[in-house]
Scaffold this active site. Structure first.
Site, short mmCIF file in Angstrom:
data_model
loop_
_atom_site.label_atom_id
_atom_site.label_comp_id
_atom_site.label_asym_id
_atom_site.label_seq_id
_atom_site.Cartn_x
_atom_site.Cartn_y
_atom_site.Cartn_z
N ASN A 1 84.69 0.20 -47.02
CA ASN A 1 83.52 -0.12 -48.12
C ASN A 1 83.90 -0.40 -49.75
O ASN A 1 83.72 -1.07 -50.23
CB ASN A 1 82.44 0.88 -47.93
N GLU B 1 87.24 13.08 -46.74
CA GLU B 1 86.13 12.36 -47.71
C GLU B 1 85.26 11.62 -46.38
O GLU B 1 85.80 10.57 -46.10
CB GLU B 1 86.62 11.50 -48.45
N CYS C 1 79.15 5.89 -49.08
CA CYS C 1 79.10 7.27 -48.26
C CYS C 1 78.10 8.16 -49.18
O CYS C 1 77.40 8.97 -48.17
CB CYS C 1 80.36 7.83 -48.25
N GLU D 1 88.44 14.70 -54.27
CA GLU D 1 89.28 13.78 -54.91
C GLU D 1 88.86 13.60 -56.45
O GLU D 1 87.92 14.37 -56.72
CB GLU D 1 88.92 12.24 -54.43
P1 NAP Z 1 86.27 5.23 -39.80
O1 NAP Z 1 85.72 4.40 -38.69
O2 NAP Z 1 86.19 6.53 -39.60
O3 NAP Z 1 87.46 4.52 -40.23
C1 NAP Z 1 88.25 5.23 -41.48
C2 NAP Z 1 89.58 4.94 -41.21
O4 NAP Z 1 90.14 5.78 -40.35
C3 NAP Z 1 89.79 3.57 -40.72
O5 NAP Z 1 91.21 3.14 -41.40
C4 NAP Z 1 90.20 3.76 -39.44
O6 NAP Z 1 91.19 2.65 -38.93
C5 NAP Z 1 90.81 5.12 -39.18
N1 NAP Z 1 90.91 5.61 -38.01
C6 NAP Z 1 89.97 5.40 -36.95
N2 NAP Z 1 90.47 6.17 -36.02
C7 NAP Z 1 91.59 7.09 -36.32
C8 NAP Z 1 92.01 8.08 -35.57
N3 NAP Z 1 91.95 8.67 -34.33
N4 NAP Z 1 93.23 8.66 -36.58
C9 NAP Z 1 93.48 8.19 -37.80
N5 NAP Z 1 92.91 7.27 -38.32
C10 NAP Z 1 91.75 6.57 -37.61
O7 NAP Z 1 85.13 4.80 -40.99
P2 NAP Z 1 84.69 3.51 -41.53
O8 NAP Z 1 83.74 2.82 -40.34
O9 NAP Z 1 86.22 2.82 -41.86
O10 NAP Z 1 84.05 3.79 -42.74
C11 NAP Z 1 82.68 4.37 -42.93
C12 NAP Z 1 82.81 5.68 -42.91
O11 NAP Z 1 83.26 6.16 -43.85
C13 NAP Z 1 81.18 6.21 -43.37
O12 NAP Z 1 80.96 7.52 -42.53
C14 NAP Z 1 81.16 6.60 -44.71
O13 NAP Z 1 80.50 7.65 -45.19
C15 NAP Z 1 82.58 7.04 -44.95
N6 NAP Z 1 83.22 7.07 -46.38
C16 NAP Z 1 83.35 8.34 -46.91
C17 NAP Z 1 83.65 8.24 -48.37
C18 NAP Z 1 83.94 9.49 -49.00
O14 NAP Z 1 84.37 9.34 -50.13
N7 NAP Z 1 83.37 10.65 -48.73
C19 NAP Z 1 83.77 7.02 -48.94
C20 NAP Z 1 83.70 5.66 -48.06
C21 NAP Z 1 83.17 5.90 -46.86
P3 NAP Z 1 90.19 1.51 -38.45
O15 NAP Z 1 89.34 0.87 -39.26
O16 NAP Z 1 91.39 0.03 -38.37
O17 NAP Z 1 89.68 1.65 -37.07
#
Ligand code: NAP
Length: 487
Positions: A148, A245, A279, A461
């Site tokens: 995002n 995060e 998020c 962070e």
């Molecule tokens: P996600 O599916 O958890 O993916 C996040 C990252 O982790 C991606 O680069 C993903 O790779 C990677 N990943 C997936 N499985 C993994 C594993 N087993 N081991 C290591 N890395 C792995 O999240 P998203 O759909 O990209 O993002 C949305 C989520 O992020 C929401 O829940 C949102 O709330 C959260 N978020 C949190 C913050 C914060 O600062 N708290 C900020 C922004 C977003 P791939 O995408 O290549 O599969």
């Protein structure tokens, strides 16, 4: 366009590996091909990062800081190019990426660049001895990003990591491979050694390889709770340090004495910025009964005026969701909300034309959505939707709303609107969330820590707090007298 690895100072040219097409969310036309990093790439990235770390750790803080500040200048000078790449990759309006995404990445580099020379330990007087502490770098840190805020996430991790003397290998989301490469090039152009900031492309398997690699000292993830748990478990076998995060389902509480137009502005920012894919969004909007009708009518009126459309048009206020699959998921939540008895006040439809009459049927667009008649136990009020879906909940008393706001496994963020200064602080102090606002929402200055309570994460962070996340503390005892042994 080809999105390859960026290792040891340059894009790699070997494309003989698994790949996939990266699509523009606005029309689902291909943007280019992404090449998945394999084991060899990871080994090459680790070797190059290790080499860079050995040089970088000997640099003074001021020398490191200069490279970070120069990188920020370069990003700002390439603002329009990088903002457009971000908009094409994410689907967010250019009106946002031009003012927020690149600037907030540059802010982090300037902030931690300025701080690098000030990172220091303590002196402790021990009479005939003294002690001192040294915050030392960890080594190679891996950053793993969500889709995002790709460049912001990369910079929020790289800036403090590098300021503290570490090197970094960054894996962007497989859906947004572009701008981490721009950051890598900017570091090189600012005089960083090759390997100081490497980028590896790929899906979760690449993230898992980084987590398992014994040469990597720390993992910093921005992503979902489910991925956070996998990384935490994966890192445990080597007791690797982690910063997580993660997601949220945050409350925004509006008391009857609040400034209603300001509270409505905040509710809009808290739900519809970046198509609701933020998020910290305040997706549970609790409104006190006396102002419920007035708040709702203003909210509805302003929501229906939001200009949904072509993200590359700077007049657009809301763009397209990241992918078809994610759009389907968000629509699934909307269907579940209707089935559970919530009232769809507005939105929830896939528009065929944008606010200028352009055909947007092929993009992942959804009109901003508001549900009323919500109950706390409904799926739409409990689960993170990560789309433009706002749930309104009515409340009567302060005590009641605090209990309801805290009734969540998440604890990322929270907001309170009131003109009673005592109530503002009293309520926010009882809310179980790491990142809070009084009379505003979703403002994240680099000077303030950002992170979650409960299942929304571990560590912080931004701000001084990030230094602890990227250093380990050595304490040194220095004897000034004789050694007193009883033998
Ligand atoms: P996600 O599916 O958890 O993916 C996040 C990252 O982790 C991606 O680069 C993903 O790779 C990677 N990943 C997936 N499985 C993994 C594993 N087993 N081991 C290591 N890395 C792995 O999240 P998203 O759909 O990209 O993002 C949305 C989520 O992020 C929401 O829940 C949102 O709330 C959260 N978020 C949190 C913050 C914060 O600062 N708290 C900020 C922004 C977003 P791939 O995408 O290549 O599969």
């Amino acid at each position: 366009m080809e999105y390859t690895q960026f290792i040891d100072g340059a894009l790699t040219t070997n494309t003989n590996r698994e790949s996939w097409v990266n699509y523009n969310p606005a029309d689902n036309n291909p943007l280019g091909t992404v090449y998945q990093a394999n084991e060899e790439d990871i080994e090459a990235a680790v070797a190059s990062s290790q080499k860079a770390f050995q040089i970088w750790r000997t640099r003074t803080g001021a020398e490191r800081g200069r490279v970070l500040v120069k990188t920020a200048e370069i990003l700002r000078s390439r603002l329009e190019k990088i903002a457009l790449l971000e908009t094409q990759d994410v689907g967010k309006p250019l009106s946002e990426s031009l003012v927020v995404d690149v600037s907030s990445a540059a802010d982090a580099l300037e902030y931690f660049g300025g701080m690098a020379a000030t990172i220091h330990g303590d002196f402790v007087d021990l009479k005939n001895a003294f002690g001192y502490t040294r915050p030392e770098p960890l080594g190679i840190c891996a950053g793993i990003g969500a889709w995002n805020y790709p460049i912001q996430i990369a910079a929020w991790k790289a800036a403090p990591a590098l300021a503290c003397g570490n090197s970094m290998i960054f894996k962007p989301s497989e859906l947004t491979p572009a701008t981490a490469l721009e950051l890598a090039q900017a570091f090189m152009d600012a005089g960083a050694s090759p390997g100081l900031f490497n980028v590896v492309q790929g899906d979760g398997r690449v993230g898992a390889m980084l987590t398992a690699h014994p040469g990597i000292a720390k993992i910093s993830l921005t992503g979902s709770v489910a991925t956070g748990k996998k990384i935490f478990a994966g890192a445990a076998s080597q007791l690797k340090k982690v910063t997580l995060e993660l997601g949220g389902k945050s409350p925004l509480i509006v008391f009857e004495d609040a400034d209603i137009p300001n509270a409505v502005s905040a509710a809009l920012l808290a739900n519809f910025y970046t198509q609701g894919e933020v998020c910290s969004n305040g997706t549970r909007v609790f409104v006190q009964r006396k102002i419920y009708d007035s708040f709702l009518s203003q909210l509805r009126e302003r929501t229906e005026r939001i200009k949904v459309g072509d993200p590359a048009d700077t007049d657009t206020q809301m763009g397209a969701l990241i992918s078809k699959a994610h759009l389907e998921k968000v629509i699934g939540f909307i269907d579940a909300g209707k089935a559970a008895g919530a009232t769809l006040l507005t939105g929830g439809i896939r528009p065929e034309k944008d606010f200028k009459g352009r055909d947007i049927r092929f993009g992942n667009f959804l009109t901003p959505t508001i549900f009323t008649d919500c109950e706390d136990a409904m799926e739409i009020c409990k689960e993170e939707i990560f789309g433009p879906v706002l749930c309104i909940l009515c409340f009567d008393s302060e005590e009641e709303v605090i209990a309801r706001a805290n009734d969540s496994a998440y604890g990322l963020a929270a907001g309170v609107f009131t003109n009673d200064i005592k109530r503002g602080h009293r309520v926010i102090h009882q809310i179980q969330a790491g990142t809070c606002w009084i009379n505003n929402y979703n403002i994240t200055p680099i000077e303030l820590p950002f992170g979650g309570y409960k299942q929304s994460g571990l560590g912080r962070e931004n701000s001084l707090a990030a230094i602890q996340q990227y250093t380990q503390l050595k304490s040194v005892y220095v004897e000034l007298g004789n050694v007193d042994a009883p033998y």
